[in-house]
Motif scaffolding. Sequence first.
Motif, PDB file in Angstrom:
ATOM      1  N   LEU A  10      57.780  98.889 -43.825  1.00  0.00           N
ATOM      2  CA  LEU A  10      58.010  97.946 -44.922  1.00  0.00           C
ATOM      3  C   LEU A  10      57.621  98.569 -46.262  1.00  0.00           C
ATOM      4  O   LEU A  10      58.323  98.394 -47.255  1.00  0.00           O
ATOM      5  CB  LEU A  10      57.224  96.665 -44.669  1.00  0.00           C
ATOM      6  CG  LEU A  10      57.532  95.459 -45.526  1.00  0.00           C
ATOM      7  CD1 LEU A  10      59.020  95.113 -45.481  1.00  0.00           C
ATOM      8  CD2 LEU A  10      56.722  94.263 -45.065  1.00  0.00           C
ATOM      9  N   ALA A  41      63.524  92.466 -45.079  1.00  0.00           N
ATOM     10  CA  ALA A  41      63.526  93.539 -46.077  1.00  0.00           C
ATOM     11  C   ALA A  41      64.592  94.578 -45.751  1.00  0.00           C
ATOM     12  O   ALA A  41      65.265  95.098 -46.649  1.00  0.00           O
ATOM     13  CB  ALA A  41      62.153  94.193 -46.159  1.00  0.00           C
ATOM     14  N   GLU A  44      67.937  93.135 -46.754  1.00  0.00           N
ATOM     15  CA  GLU A  44      68.107  93.208 -48.212  1.00  0.00           C
ATOM     16  C   GLU A  44      68.449  94.630 -48.646  1.00  0.00           C
ATOM     17  O   GLU A  44      69.309  94.829 -49.507  1.00  0.00           O
ATOM     18  CB  GLU A  44      66.838  92.738 -48.916  1.00  0.00           C
ATOM     19  CG  GLU A  44      66.593  91.249 -48.778  1.00  0.00           C
ATOM     20  CD  GLU A  44      65.239  90.828 -49.312  1.00  0.00           C
ATOM     21  OE1 GLU A  44      64.568  91.632 -50.009  1.00  0.00           O
ATOM     22  OE2 GLU A  44      64.840  89.682 -49.027  1.00  0.00           O
ATOM     23  N   GLN A  45      67.783  95.616 -48.052  1.00  0.00           N
ATOM     24  CA  GLN A  45      68.080  97.023 -48.372  1.00  0.00           C
ATOM     25  C   GLN A  45      69.494  97.379 -47.916  1.00  0.00           C
ATOM     26  O   GLN A  45      70.195  98.115 -48.597  1.00  0.00           O
ATOM     27  CB  GLN A  45      67.044  97.949 -47.734  1.00  0.00           C
ATOM     28  CG  GLN A  45      67.244  99.412 -48.022  1.00  0.00           C
ATOM     29  CD  GLN A  45      67.004  99.802 -49.468  1.00  0.00           C
ATOM     30  OE1 GLN A  45      66.632  98.995 -50.305  1.00  0.00           O
ATOM     31  NE2 GLN A  45      67.220 101.058 -49.771  1.00  0.00           N
TER      32      GLN A  45
END
Length: 84
Positions: A10, A41, A44-45
Amino acid sequence: VFEVISEQTLARISESEPQNLANIAWAIATIKWCNEPLVSAMAEQCVRTVKQFGPQECANFAWALANIMLVDTPCLAALGNKFM
């Protein structure tokens, strides 16, 4: 062990290349372990970098999301639109 790996991953998610994201997603789904903050996450990336994804990365990432039964609409839409 998985929590430590999750924290480290993360912390570096913004540096992850598409193949790294797809491989991590595949590994998480294969062992049926879902850390919601990490997977969110990563999704989103994926949306931010989907232009760099090849067919294999798209397939692996989408499979992983399906396997852990996580519906991330923006991520799935980005992956689905990649080759349209």
